[in-house]
Design an enzyme around this catalytic site. Structure first.
Site, PDB file in Angstrom:
ATOM      1  N   ASP A  19       0.856  -1.179   0.000  1.00  0.00           N
ATOM      2  CA  ASP A  19       0.000   0.000   0.000  1.00  0.00           C
ATOM      3  C   ASP A  19       0.901   1.239   0.000  1.00  0.00           C
ATOM      4  O   ASP A  19       2.068   1.160   0.383  1.00  0.00           O
ATOM      5  CB  ASP A  19      -0.879  -0.028   1.258  1.00  0.00           C
ATOM      6  CG  ASP A  19      -1.768   1.192   1.369  1.00  0.00           C
ATOM      7  OD1 ASP A  19      -2.439   1.518   0.387  1.00  0.00           O
ATOM      8  OD2 ASP A  19      -1.763   1.823   2.438  1.00  0.00           O
TER       9      ASP A  19
ATOM     10  N   ASP B 209      -1.199  -0.901   6.280  1.00  0.00           N
ATOM     11  CA  ASP B 209      -1.346  -0.389   7.645  1.00  0.00           C
ATOM     12  C   ASP B 209      -2.758   0.060   7.967  1.00  0.00           C
ATOM     13  O   ASP B 209      -3.068   0.315   9.122  1.00  0.00           O
ATOM     14  CB  ASP B 209      -0.387   0.791   7.874  1.00  0.00           C
ATOM     15  CG  ASP B 209      -0.893   2.065   7.213  1.00  0.00           C
ATOM     16  OD1 ASP B 209      -1.340   1.978   6.047  1.00  0.00           O
ATOM     17  OD2 ASP B 209      -0.855   3.123   7.852  1.00  0.00           O
TER      18      ASP B 209
ATOM     19  N   ASP C  30      -6.863  -2.356   4.476  1.00  0.00           N
ATOM     20  CA  ASP C  30      -5.864  -3.306   3.995  1.00  0.00           C
ATOM     21  C   ASP C  30      -6.081  -4.703   4.563  1.00  0.00           C
ATOM     22  O   ASP C  30      -5.439  -5.653   4.102  1.00  0.00           O
ATOM     23  CB  ASP C  30      -4.448  -2.835   4.367  1.00  0.00           C
ATOM     24  CG  ASP C  30      -4.049  -1.564   3.630  1.00  0.00           C
ATOM     25  OD1 ASP C  30      -4.493  -1.395   2.480  1.00  0.00           O
ATOM     26  OD2 ASP C  30      -3.320  -0.750   4.215  1.00  0.00           O
TER      27      ASP C  30
END
Length: 633
Positions: free
Chosen positions: A329, A527, A531
């Protein structure tokens, strides 16, 4: 810190030393012709040898008998007991004592090695707070169990005490020690308004902390649960060793029985073949494998925890060693998750300082992260009373009167709504763009971007150096923003404008490619709460623990406690070193044992050679496994 021996280890060491001295004396006496009473085949020598034998071997014999009664007889204690009894039966008294003595030396060293490998994990287990000081409404302080702390309670944390639950500092400032959680020796500074996590140790100042979570939901409780459950998730290598020992032991016992009773039928000399069978049993003891391989993985997990990385099981350590693709990400993982002004672009007839002043004047009325970043970039104070007619237009921006002029600060929607003409070449397509108009005239724009983490480029370079073939960045940002960040980080493959469900689809697609290419594994780093589905779907989910959401940490297989991306190449190195050591142990132990088994059956290798094939090989494999604890993996 030097590891201290436990009371049990100290007792075992004393018995080993005493038995070793007695054995040395008996071996000298055995070969001294002037003392016929203690020749090698006498009853007196048998009784004398039983003293050191029982001193070091009584627990092994007792557990062997217990195993037989419980129908769990085929283990290394059974092998050692039968082999040494056989040695006594063939009048090889000193050899019988030597086998049991050196077996116990191996057991002692194993116990010490396991204790050494547990040190880093035990350090984590000591982070649990024993109590919490709750400040009552009347100002009195009550000491309670951390489980009894309620959300909203005000806690008094004295110097040297552990933070009992996750919370926010409401009074005081100072340094806190996070080394037990993050592996970082440098204390972290906290002040009023800062979030503070449980398990850290307060420095030299007094802090008042508002509890934001219950103990069971706090960081320290989650960490302890992860550590306690890590041992239940075995790697394929460990599972192989478990299955191997299950079939290997009965096969070698059957082989020893055949060696003891079948050849004497044809060749006679029962005592000779019995001794060979006993030698065969000692050689066959699988200690080197069943001890050293799990020890290597345990040491690897311990080494990872020292580096501030929690691994939820050795199976995930094994997957990290076979990593082929890393998907990450962007926001909060590769970038800081904090907006900063990256460019100020005034119109041709306007200056930068005036542009920033007007923008900051209006944005000081907002708490939006973009507004905060603009105010931080313009460090001079602006009198808020100079503003009038402030109007916050959701999703577009803010308008206000300032020093007799009509200001508009916002996105392109706001400019279009107000009929402000923005030149095509003034439209910035990377980052987030804030446009400023004064009295209906466009005067410039400010680009706000989420800056990459300082260590991100180094981490990505180091990951590539570990032969990870593909690094892919996923983001919900616009294409141009994603392209710019990817270029800064040195990432060649990225996917932009993704919704959370789109990330799962991309990972599914990449997993299919990795599977077709070979046995490589895919890891996802994230995080945020969005996610969590992707972390679960990847072969290995890696969560940035300090700033990460509870959902992400719960879904992940590996947690990086200090959000430092450089921990990722470190854990890859630790994982590959662990796997390499485990495979080396297996190959070495099997090669030596097979060779010695053949030589023992042929009578070429005797009982002393058997001791090396058992204890010596185990000793070498354990030493090799302890290399996983090396500071620089």
């Amino acid at each position: 810190m030097k590891q201290k021996l436990t009371a049990k280890q100290q007792k075992s060491l004393r018995e080993i030393i005493i038995a070793g001295v007695l054995l040395a004396i008996l071996m000298v006496v055995e070969h001294t012709e002037s003392i016929p009473l203690f020749n090698e085949h006498s009853w007196t020598m048998l009784l004398a040898c039983l003293v050191p034998y029982l001193l070091v071997g009584r627990d092994v014999v007792r557990l062997c008998i217990k195993g037989i009664l419980n129908r769990q007889l085929l283990d290394e204690r059974f092998l050692m007991t039968i082999a040494t009894i056989g040695a006594f039966a063939t009048e090889e008294y000193c050899e019988a004592v030597a086998v049991m003595l050196f077996y116990q030396v191996g057991e002692f060293f194993q116990s010490y090695a396991v204790g050494k490998s547990r040190e880093s994990i035990q350090q984590l287990l000591t982070i649990a707070p024993e109590y919490a000081n709750v400040i009552a409404e009347d100002g009195s302080v009550e000491t309670v169990d951390p489980d009894d702390v309620e959300i909203g309670d005000v806690l008094l944390v004295k110097p040297g005490e552990k933070i009992p639950v996750d919370g926010t500092v409401i009074e005081g400032s100072g340094l806190i020690n996070t080394s037990a959680l993050t592996g970082e020796s440098m204390p972290r500074e906290v002040q009023v308004g800062d979030a503070i996590i449980s398990g850290c140790v307060n420095g030299e100042s007094l802090l008042k902390v508002r509890a934001d979570k219950l103990y069971d939901d706090s960081t320290v409780a989650q960490i302890l649960e992860l550590v306690e459950n890590a041992a239940t998730k075995k790697s394929k290598t460990e599972s192989f060793i478990t299955r191997f020992a299950r079939y290997y032991t009965p096969i070698v016992v059957a082989g020893a029985a055949i060696l003891a009773f079948i050849p004497p039928i044809f060749f006679g000399e029962f005592t000779k073949w019995m001794l060979r069978a006993c030698t065969f049993l000692v050689i066959s003891c699988p200690c080197a494998l069943v001890i050293s391989v799990p020890l290597a993985f345990f040491g690897g997990i311990g080494a990872a925890s020292k580096a501030g990385v929690l691994v939820k099981g050795s199976n995930y350590l094994e997957m990290m060693a076979n990593l082929d693709t890393i998907v990450s990400d962007k926001t909060g993982t590769l970038t800081q998750g904090k907006f900063k002004v990256s460019a100020v672009n005034p119109a041709a007839d306007f200056d930068k300082d005036s542009l920033m002043r007007y923008a900051a004047a209006v944005e000081q009325t907002s708490t939006h992260p973009i507004a905060v970043s603009i105010c931080e970039a313009y460090k001079d104070e602006i009198d808020p009373t100079a503003l009038a007619a402030v109007e916050n237009l959701a999703g577009r921006g803010i308008t206000a009167n300032f020093e007799g002029r009509k200001l508009a600060v916002g996105n392109m929607k706001l400019m279009n709504e107000l009929g402000v003409a923005v030149a095509e070449d003034a439209v910035i397509r990377s980052g987030t763009c804030v446009y400023i108009a004064v009295d209906g005239v466009y005067v410039g724009s400010i680009e706000v971007a989420d800056a990459p983490k300082s260590e991100a480029v180094r981490a990505i370079t180091d990951i590539r150096a570990e032969h990870v073939k593909n690094i892919v960045m996923l983001t919900g940002d616009a294409e141009d923003t994603a392209k710019k960040v990817a270029a800064e980080l040195g990432i060649t493959e990225y996917r932009a404008e993704l919704l959370p469900q789109d990330k799962v689809s991309v990972v599914e697609e990449l997993l299919e490619k990795v599977g077709v290419a070979g046995k490589g594994k895919l890891a996802f780093i994230g995080d945020g709460i969005n996610d969590a589905p992707v972390l679960t779907r990847a072969d290995v989910g890696i969560a940035m623990g300090s700033l990460g959401s509870d959902a992400a940490i719960e879904a992940a297989d590996i947690v990086i406690m200090d959000d430092n991306l450089e921990r990722i190449p470190t854990i890859i190195r630790i994982a590959r070193k662990t796997i390499g050591i485990s495979k080396a142990n297996i190959a070495f132990a099997l090669a030596v044992k097979i060779a010695c088994l053949v030589l023992g059956a042929a009578g070429i290798v005797g009982m002393w050679g058997a001791v090396f094939a058992d204890v010596g090989v185990a000793f070498i494999c354990i030493l090799n496994s302890m290399r996983t604890l090396a500071k620089n993996a």
